[in-house]
Design a protein around this motif. Structure first.
Motif, PDB file in Angstrom:
ATOM      1  N   TYR A  33       0.844  -1.200   0.000  1.00  0.00           N
ATOM      2  CA  TYR A  33       0.000   0.000   0.000  1.00  0.00           C
ATOM      3  C   TYR A  33       0.872   1.240   0.000  1.00  0.00           C
ATOM      4  N   ARG A  34       0.497   2.237  -0.788  1.00  0.00           N
ATOM      5  CA  ARG A  34       1.247   3.502  -0.852  1.00  0.00           C
ATOM      6  C   ARG A  34       0.591   4.528   0.058  1.00  0.00           C
ATOM      7  N   LEU A  35       1.307   4.944   1.069  1.00  0.00           N
ATOM      8  CA  LEU A  35       0.808   5.932   2.030  1.00  0.00           C
ATOM      9  C   LEU A  35       0.797   7.310   1.381  1.00  0.00           C
ATOM     10  N   GLN A  36      -0.363   7.983   1.415  1.00  0.00           N
ATOM     11  CA  GLN A  36      -0.481   9.308   0.815  1.00  0.00           C
ATOM     12  C   GLN A  36      -1.098  10.332   1.767  1.00  0.00           C
ATOM     13  N   HIS A  37      -1.327   9.962   3.004  1.00  0.00           N
ATOM     14  CA  HIS A  37      -1.955  10.873   3.959  1.00  0.00           C
ATOM     15  C   HIS A  37      -1.042  12.056   4.280  1.00  0.00           C
ATOM     16  N   THR A  38      -1.661  13.168   4.637  1.00  0.00           N
ATOM     17  CA  THR A  38      -0.917  14.365   5.029  1.00  0.00           C
ATOM     18  C   THR A  38      -0.370  14.188   6.444  1.00  0.00           C
ATOM     19  N   PHE A  39       0.925  14.472   6.604  1.00  0.00           N
ATOM     20  CA  PHE A  39       1.573  14.462   7.917  1.00  0.00           C
ATOM     21  C   PHE A  39       1.980  15.894   8.250  1.00  0.00           C
ATOM     22  N   ILE A  40       1.666  16.335   9.452  1.00  0.00           N
ATOM     23  CA  ILE A  40       2.066  17.664   9.918  1.00  0.00           C
ATOM     24  C   ILE A  40       2.978  17.478  11.128  1.00  0.00           C
TER      25      ILE A  40
ATOM     26  N   LEU B 162      -5.530  31.251  12.226  1.00  0.00           N
ATOM     27  CA  LEU B 162      -5.225  30.121  11.350  1.00  0.00           C
ATOM     28  C   LEU B 162      -6.188  28.985  11.666  1.00  0.00           C
ATOM     29  N   ASP B 163      -7.472  29.248  11.495  1.00  0.00           N
ATOM     30  CA  ASP B 163      -8.489  28.330  12.008  1.00  0.00           C
ATOM     31  C   ASP B 163      -9.032  27.391  10.929  1.00  0.00           C
ATOM     32  N   SER B 164      -8.128  26.801  10.171  1.00  0.00           N
ATOM     33  CA  SER B 164      -8.511  25.707   9.278  1.00  0.00           C
ATOM     34  C   SER B 164      -7.244  24.921   8.974  1.00  0.00           C
ATOM     35  N   PRO B 165      -7.360  23.639   8.697  1.00  0.00           N
ATOM     36  CA  PRO B 165      -6.172  22.861   8.340  1.00  0.00           C
ATOM     37  C   PRO B 165      -5.443  23.431   7.121  1.00  0.00           C
ATOM     38  N   ALA B 166      -6.209  23.912   6.141  1.00  0.00           N
ATOM     39  CA  ALA B 166      -5.575  24.454   4.939  1.00  0.00           C
ATOM     40  C   ALA B 166      -4.764  25.706   5.249  1.00  0.00           C
ATOM     41  N   LEU B 167      -5.327  26.610   6.066  1.00  0.00           N
ATOM     42  CA  LEU B 167      -4.602  27.827   6.434  1.00  0.00           C
ATOM     43  C   LEU B 167      -3.358  27.506   7.257  1.00  0.00           C
ATOM     44  N   LEU B 168      -3.488  26.544   8.172  1.00  0.00           N
ATOM     45  CA  LEU B 168      -2.355  26.176   9.008  1.00  0.00           C
ATOM     46  C   LEU B 168      -1.230  25.601   8.156  1.00  0.00           C
ATOM     47  N   MET B 169      -1.555  24.752   7.206  1.00  0.00           N
ATOM     48  CA  MET B 169      -0.530  24.181   6.342  1.00  0.00           C
ATOM     49  C   MET B 169       0.105  25.241   5.452  1.00  0.00           C
TER      50      MET B 169
ATOM     51  N   LEU C 183       2.521  27.066   7.555  1.00  0.00           N
ATOM     52  CA  LEU C 183       3.660  26.205   7.846  1.00  0.00           C
ATOM     53  C   LEU C 183       4.598  26.130   6.651  1.00  0.00           C
ATOM     54  N   ASN C 184       4.064  26.035   5.461  1.00  0.00           N
ATOM     55  CA  ASN C 184       4.908  26.008   4.261  1.00  0.00           C
ATOM     56  C   ASN C 184       5.672  27.321   4.086  1.00  0.00           C
ATOM     57  N   GLN C 185       5.022  28.449   4.405  1.00  0.00           N
ATOM     58  CA  GLN C 185       5.710  29.743   4.348  1.00  0.00           C
ATOM     59  C   GLN C 185       6.859  29.771   5.350  1.00  0.00           C
ATOM     60  N   TRP C 186       6.612  29.260   6.551  1.00  0.00           N
ATOM     61  CA  TRP C 186       7.642  29.217   7.598  1.00  0.00           C
ATOM     62  C   TRP C 186       8.816  28.356   7.147  1.00  0.00           C
ATOM     63  N   ARG C 187       8.529  27.219   6.525  1.00  0.00           N
ATOM     64  CA  ARG C 187       9.591  26.343   6.047  1.00  0.00           C
ATOM     65  C   ARG C 187      10.474  27.053   5.017  1.00  0.00           C
ATOM     66  N   ARG C 188       9.833  27.791   4.113  1.00  0.00           N
ATOM     67  CA  ARG C 188      10.610  28.499   3.090  1.00  0.00           C
ATOM     68  C   ARG C 188      11.522  29.544   3.735  1.00  0.00           C
ATOM     69  N   ARG C 189      11.014  30.234   4.743  1.00  0.00           N
ATOM     70  CA  ARG C 189      11.844  31.226   5.433  1.00  0.00           C
ATOM     71  C   ARG C 189      13.020  30.557   6.144  1.00  0.00           C
ATOM     72  N   GLN C 190      12.783  29.369   6.707  1.00  0.00           N
ATOM     73  CA  GLN C 190      13.857  28.668   7.417  1.00  0.00           C
ATOM     74  C   GLN C 190      14.977  28.248   6.465  1.00  0.00           C
ATOM     75  N   ARG C 191      14.625  28.015   5.209  1.00  0.00           N
ATOM     76  CA  ARG C 191      15.632  27.581   4.236  1.00  0.00           C
ATOM     77  C   ARG C 191      16.400  28.749   3.634  1.00  0.00           C
ATOM     78  N   MET C 192      15.899  29.974   3.807  1.00  0.00           N
ATOM     79  CA  MET C 192      16.578  31.140   3.241  1.00  0.00           C
ATOM     80  C   MET C 192      17.877  31.402   3.969  1.00  0.00           C
ATOM     81  N   PRO C 193      18.967  31.688   3.240  1.00  0.00           N
ATOM     82  CA  PRO C 193      20.242  31.962   3.913  1.00  0.00           C
ATOM     83  C   PRO C 193      20.141  33.257   4.702  1.00  0.00           C
ATOM     84  N   SER C 194      20.707  33.224   5.901  1.00  0.00           N
ATOM     85  CA  SER C 194      20.718  34.431   6.742  1.00  0.00           C
ATOM     86  C   SER C 194      21.748  35.410   6.217  1.00  0.00           C
ATOM     87  N   LEU C 195      21.397  36.690   6.297  1.00  0.00           N
ATOM     88  CA  LEU C 195      22.302  37.728   5.775  1.00  0.00           C
ATOM     89  C   LEU C 195      23.324  38.117   6.825  1.00  0.00           C
TER      90      LEU C 195
END
Length: 235
Positions: free
Chosen positions: A146-153, A213-220, A223-235
């Motif tokens: 079985y291929r797992l496709q569920h969303t993990f947060i 952030l009162d919906s799963p879609a908004l929270l995700m 979270l994706n925006q936060w992840r992108r900021r974490q990957r940005m090199p610090s100046l």
């Protein structure tokens, strides 16, 4: 028979009941616009033979459900998987699953299918979720095809996202549990760890609602925006 069919490795051998159980598994639901309180969340923790996602084995699964803004104690899951020929390694000192407990466990395919039925179409919350996602996904592929496709947060990401003013050196589950003054009477047991992770998740979901952030879609999305900021090199 085509050449590709010959080269393709054979899938796991399932009995008729297991094949039917695979067919009945629900597809994961997309994260929607319902409120965080309305969403059914499955909080997951795994115990494994080690931390190598390509080699180590899944030994036990513990899960609880958050629904209607609370931990629903009527919806809990726990199982240990029988692993023939498994020799205990150093991790047994943490999870305590010795040869007797492993030998008394259930058939891996049955335990995994039971968990997936319990999971249904719900998203998963876990601390260090990528590890749990890869270990569970590999076990499902190897044991039931079985291929797992569920969303993990990842609760380990939600915590710093929603508490940017809090600086923790290691930011482990124990660190966040201590920060919020939660009780963790037992640790390194899949069910106990799932329960304490659910307690932490309840606090974080409440914080998310207060931030709008009162919906799963908004929270995700945040979270994706936060992840992108974490990957940005610090100046």
């Amino acid at each position: 028979m085509s050449l590709f069919a010959w080269l393709r490795p054979p899938g796991p051998s399932l009995n008729p009941a297991q094949q039917l159980a695979v067919q009945r598994l629900q597809d994961p639901a997309p994260l929607g616009d319902c409120s965080l309180r309305q969403q059914r969340w499955v909080v997951l923790d795994l115990e494994t033979t080690g931390l190598n996602v390509n080699r180590d084995l899944l030994l036990s699964i513990g899960a609880v459900v958050i629904e209607d803004g609370a931990i629903d104690l009527s919806q809990q899951f726990e199982c240990t998987l029988r692993r023939s020929g498994h020799k205990p390694g150093p991790s047994v000192l943490l999870h305590g699953l010795g040869p007797g407990a492993i030998a008394a466990g259930c058939e891996p395919a049955d335990g995994l299918l039971d968990f997936m039925e319990f999971l249904g179409d719900s998203p998963v919350l876990a601390f260090h979720a990528p590890f749990d996602q890869r270990m569970l996904g590999r076990a499902l592929k190897d044991c039931v095809g079985y291929r797992l496709q569920h969303t993990f947060i990842d609760v380990a990401e939600l915590a710093p996202l929603l508490n940017p003013q809090t600086v923790l050196r290691e930011a482990s589950l124990d660190d966040w549990v201590g920060h919020f003054g939660l009780q963790a009477d037992e640790r390194h047991n899949a069910s106990a760890d799932a329960y304490v992770t659910a307690q932490l998740a309840l606090i974080l979901l409440s914080q998310a609602r207060r931030l709008g952030l009162d919906s799963p879609a908004l929270l995700m999305e945040r979270l994706n925006q936060w992840r992108r900021r974490q990957r940005m090199p610090s100046l």
